[in-house]
Design a protein around this motif. Structure first.
Motif, PDB file in Angstrom:
ATOM      1  N   SER A  20       0.847  -1.191   0.000  1.00  0.00           N
ATOM      2  CA  SER A  20       0.000   0.000   0.000  1.00  0.00           C
ATOM      3  C   SER A  20       0.882   1.241   0.000  1.00  0.00           C
ATOM      4  CB  SER A  20      -0.910   0.006   1.231  1.00  0.00           C
ATOM      5  OG  SER A  20      -1.754   1.143   1.226  1.00  0.00           O
ATOM      6  N   VAL A  21       0.725   2.074  -1.013  1.00  0.00           N
ATOM      7  CA  VAL A  21       1.500   3.308  -1.167  1.00  0.00           C
ATOM      8  C   VAL A  21       0.534   4.480  -1.105  1.00  0.00           C
ATOM      9  CG1 VAL A  21       2.990   4.641  -2.712  1.00  0.00           C
ATOM     10  CG2 VAL A  21       3.246   2.155  -2.561  1.00  0.00           C
ATOM     11  N   LYS A  22       0.786   5.400  -0.180  1.00  0.00           N
ATOM     12  CA  LYS A  22      -0.118   6.530   0.029  1.00  0.00           C
ATOM     13  C   LYS A  22       0.638   7.854  -0.057  1.00  0.00           C
ATOM     14  CE  LYS A  22      -3.564   3.755   1.063  1.00  0.00           C
ATOM     15  NZ  LYS A  22      -4.589   3.450   0.032  1.00  0.00           N
ATOM     16  N   ASN A  23       0.255   8.677  -1.012  1.00  0.00           N
ATOM     17  CA  ASN A  23       0.734  10.066  -1.132  1.00  0.00           C
ATOM     18  C   ASN A  23       2.265  10.160  -1.047  1.00  0.00           C
ATOM     19  OD1 ASN A  23       0.271  12.848  -1.503  1.00  0.00           O
ATOM     20  ND2 ASN A  23       0.463  13.226   0.692  1.00  0.00           N
ATOM     21  N   LEU A  24       2.938   9.298  -1.793  1.00  0.00           N
ATOM     22  CA  LEU A  24       4.399   9.225  -1.731  1.00  0.00           C
ATOM     23  C   LEU A  24       5.034  10.379  -2.508  1.00  0.00           C
ATOM     24  CD1 LEU A  24       6.442   7.208  -0.483  1.00  0.00           C
ATOM     25  CD2 LEU A  24       6.620   6.176  -2.758  1.00  0.00           C
ATOM     26  N   LYS A  25       5.975  11.060  -1.843  1.00  0.00           N
ATOM     27  CA  LYS A  25       6.668  12.179  -2.480  1.00  0.00           C
ATOM     28  C   LYS A  25       8.169  12.065  -2.233  1.00  0.00           C
ATOM     29  CE  LYS A  25       2.835  15.476  -1.859  1.00  0.00           C
ATOM     30  NZ  LYS A  25       2.445  16.793  -1.294  1.00  0.00           N
ATOM     31  N   LYS A  26       8.942  12.538  -3.201  1.00  0.00           N
ATOM     32  CA  LYS A  26      10.392  12.622  -3.023  1.00  0.00           C
ATOM     33  C   LYS A  26      10.878  13.933  -3.618  1.00  0.00           C
ATOM     34  CE  LYS A  26      14.541  11.407  -1.885  1.00  0.00           C
ATOM     35  NZ  LYS A  26      14.924  11.368  -0.458  1.00  0.00           N
ATOM     36  N   ILE A  28      14.280  16.349  -4.122  1.00  0.00           N
ATOM     37  CA  ILE A  28      15.745  16.412  -4.120  1.00  0.00           C
ATOM     38  C   ILE A  28      16.167  17.817  -4.533  1.00  0.00           C
ATOM     39  CG2 ILE A  28      17.875  15.482  -5.119  1.00  0.00           C
ATOM     40  CD1 ILE A  28      16.399  12.858  -5.613  1.00  0.00           C
ATOM     41  N   LYS A  29      16.880  18.503  -3.620  1.00  0.00           N
ATOM     42  CA  LYS A  29      17.343  19.866  -3.882  1.00  0.00           C
ATOM     43  C   LYS A  29      16.200  20.775  -4.332  1.00  0.00           C
ATOM     44  CE  LYS A  29      22.098  18.527  -5.025  1.00  0.00           C
ATOM     45  NZ  LYS A  29      23.165  18.549  -6.051  1.00  0.00           N
ATOM     46  N   ASN A  30      15.131  20.744  -3.564  1.00  0.00           N
ATOM     47  CA  ASN A  30      13.942  21.578  -3.795  1.00  0.00           C
ATOM     48  C   ASN A  30      13.192  21.244  -5.087  1.00  0.00           C
ATOM     49  OD1 ASN A  30      14.325  23.114  -1.410  1.00  0.00           O
ATOM     50  ND2 ASN A  30      15.865  24.371  -2.460  1.00  0.00           N
ATOM     51  N   LYS A  31      13.579  20.154  -5.721  1.00  0.00           N
ATOM     52  CA  LYS A  31      12.839  19.717  -6.908  1.00  0.00           C
ATOM     53  C   LYS A  31      12.050  18.459  -6.561  1.00  0.00           C
ATOM     54  CE  LYS A  31      13.313  18.334 -11.748  1.00  0.00           C
ATOM     55  NZ  LYS A  31      14.234  18.046 -12.862  1.00  0.00           N
ATOM     56  N   GLU A  32      10.739  18.501  -6.803  1.00  0.00           N
ATOM     57  CA  GLU A  32       9.889  17.360  -6.484  1.00  0.00           C
ATOM     58  C   GLU A  32       9.986  16.321  -7.604  1.00  0.00           C
ATOM     59  OE1 GLU A  32       5.980  17.164  -3.827  1.00  0.00           O
ATOM     60  OE2 GLU A  32       5.580  17.980  -5.829  1.00  0.00           O
ATOM     61  N   ILE A  33      10.588  15.171  -7.287  1.00  0.00           N
ATOM     62  CA  ILE A  33      10.792  14.118  -8.279  1.00  0.00           C
ATOM     63  C   ILE A  33       9.564  13.205  -8.353  1.00  0.00           C
ATOM     64  CG2 ILE A  33      12.302  12.233  -9.006  1.00  0.00           C
ATOM     65  CD1 ILE A  33      13.655  14.967  -8.977  1.00  0.00           C
ATOM     66  N   ILE A  34       9.069  12.810  -7.189  1.00  0.00           N
ATOM     67  CA  ILE A  34       7.852  12.001  -7.094  1.00  0.00           C
ATOM     68  C   ILE A  34       6.784  12.850  -6.424  1.00  0.00           C
ATOM     69  CG2 ILE A  34       6.839   9.858  -6.213  1.00  0.00           C
ATOM     70  CD1 ILE A  34       8.969   9.442  -8.355  1.00  0.00           C
ATOM     71  N   LYS A  35       5.598  12.923  -7.044  1.00  0.00           N
ATOM     72  CA  LYS A  35       4.628  13.968  -6.706  1.00  0.00           C
ATOM     73  C   LYS A  35       3.324  13.413  -6.134  1.00  0.00           C
ATOM     74  CE  LYS A  35       6.642  16.523 -10.550  1.00  0.00           C
ATOM     75  NZ  LYS A  35       6.422  17.086 -11.912  1.00  0.00           N
ATOM     76  N   GLY A  36       3.433  12.730  -4.995  1.00  0.00           N
ATOM     77  CA  GLY A  36       2.226  12.309  -4.291  1.00  0.00           C
ATOM     78  C   GLY A  36       1.514  11.134  -4.937  1.00  0.00           C
ATOM     79  N   ILE A  37       2.230  10.047  -5.203  1.00  0.00           N
ATOM     80  CA  ILE A  37       1.607   8.902  -5.871  1.00  0.00           C
ATOM     81  C   ILE A  37       1.007   7.933  -4.850  1.00  0.00           C
ATOM     82  CG2 ILE A  37       3.175   9.118  -7.834  1.00  0.00           C
ATOM     83  CD1 ILE A  37       4.694   6.713  -6.828  1.00  0.00           C
TER      84      ILE A  37
END
Length: 328
Positions: A20-26, A28-37
């Protein structure tokens, strides 16, 4: 297909969630790579993670197995939080991220022995079991340097299966394989799922995901833009081509019908050129409504020369959702 558990209180069948993956974000250096999946993977299913290179697939997988920490969101494997209950969660998972790490100067069996020593209660009996599962008994005592890429992939999967995981994560498992190798890997993955294992398969190969997976999440630029059963997602993009006369009257009826999502195109019907008023109207709609609309057209005095149902592919859906982002 997904295995299921029955709740006695309601007597209804609900899927057992393995991942179960909920609202996953990553970030890096103020850049959002993964946007709430967000998405779930159920027991016994093959779940495809589809997107072009650079879309965020491998970054997501690295977070799933706790190689990198998410900025926000949660990941649970068999009910265990990956960050808060790392050891319990990791016991339920096997994974190959990118290429399997193998010792080429050792035999396949020696590689498995090496990795088995890192796991509790994994001895020769379990090693033989996974060798049988991946059908490598004839070559398991040969040096890994003599293996083909497909055999290395199978040995890597055998390694990932040593700990009896509930979920197997494979990152681009058909990368570099020839067409026969791809076919064999697809059939092998399907056999694993038939045995009750859940598989999370990352890929940029549309045709493989369509043939292999029960459900799919489509990721683009770090966002999951669609999740669902492959057949259901494809059905959303269905098209029907109507060869009709008079076209203006047919267009009005189809455009007003709640059964038609949209009219895409109107063109001269090349198969009925002698009938100057015959044209083809391309509609977006579900194919199960074709009989009803056919009756309505004929009852309205419209001549129906042909009806063609165009079954879309996952590629059609992907291109429509991502506005043509490159994928194979």
């Amino acid at each position: 297909m997904a295995a299921s558990a029955t709740t006695s209180a309601t007597a209804t069948t609900v899927p057992t969630t393995v991942l179960s993956v909920k609202n996953l974000k990553k970030r890096i250096k103020n850049k959002e790579i993964i946007k709430g999946i967000s998405f779930d993977v159920y027991a016994g299913e093959i779940f495809g993670f589809l997107g072009p290179n650079g879309s965020g697939k491998t970054t997501t997988i690295r977070m799933l197995v706790d190689l990198i920490r998410p900025t926000e969101g949660s990941i649970e494997i068999c009910g265990y939080d990956v960050r808060k209950q790392h050891n319990q969660a990791m016991r339920h998972i096997g994974c190959i991220v990118e290429n399997p790490e193998l010792y080429s100067y050792l035999t396949g069996w020696e590689n498995l022995e090496h990795f088995a020593r890192m796991l509790p209660d994994v001895g020769e009996e379990r090693i033989q079991e996974v060798v049988d599962i991946v059908s490598m008994d004839a070559r398991i005592h040969d040096k890994v340097r003599t293996y083909s890429l497909g055999m290395r992939q199978r040995l890597g999967i055998a390694q990932a299966l040593l700990g009896r995981p509930s979920l197997l994560i494979l990152d681009e498992p058909t990368n570099g394989l020839d067409p026969q190798g791809i076919k064999e890997m697809r059939e092998f993955i399907q056999r694993l799922a038939e045995g009750g294992l859940s598989l999370f398969v990352s890929s940029h190969l549309l045709s493989e995901i369509q043939q292999m997976c029960d459900r799919v999440a489509i990721i683009s630029h770090g966002q999951v833009i669609q999740v669902g059963a492959v057949d259901d997602l494809i059905a959303q993009g269905g098209k029907v081509v109507w060869s009709v006369s008079p076209a203006d009257k047919a267009e009005g009826l189809l455009d007003a019908s709640p059964l038609v999502h949209a009219i895409e195109e109107i063109a001269q019907d090349e198969h009925h050129l002698t009938q100057s008023s015959v044209k083809q109207i391309v509609t977006q709609m579900d194919k199960e409504h074709v009989p009803q609309l056919s009756r309505e057209l004929m009852e309205a005095g419209i001549s129906l020369f042909a009806v063609e149902i165009k079954n879309p592919t996952l590629e059609d859906l992907f291109l429509s959702l991502t506005e043509g982002e490159t994928i194979h």
